[in-house]
Design a protein around this motif. Sequence first.
Motif: not given
Length: 135
Positions: A54-71
């Motif tokens: 669960a923490t791995t999956a949530y970390s992936g979701l957070l990473g995608n959220q951060i990446a969607r915002n670009g630089t």
Amino acid sequence: MGWTKWAPVSAAAIGAHLIGGTGLLITNRRRARTQAGVTANTAVKTALTLAAVATTAYSGLLGNQIARNGTVSTDGTTDPSSATPQNVATAQRQQRILQWVTPALTAVIVALGAQQGEQQRPSQMLGGIRPGCPA
């Protein structure tokens, strides 16, 4: 992001762990029911494995959220700056926690696996049968 490229490898590793663990549990189900200490170890290890997934999956979701915002302006990968958008800053703070929680859970899982290995010693298996359980 670089970690996105590793997501398939991570998913394959998690899948292999879950398949292997399920196979071991099926093979050792009688011992898990009857040998003292094995049931508790198995239950705790299963719960921690689910938490780590669960923490791995949530970390992936957070990473995608951060990446969607670009630089965006940050002080580091998990350190927001005063100019970091609030949603990214929140995700970074959560990532900062998860970067320690997931490996800690994994370390405990490894330790419990070692304990299970010790529980398979013949002296542990013969002496650990609970009273009233068929041998």
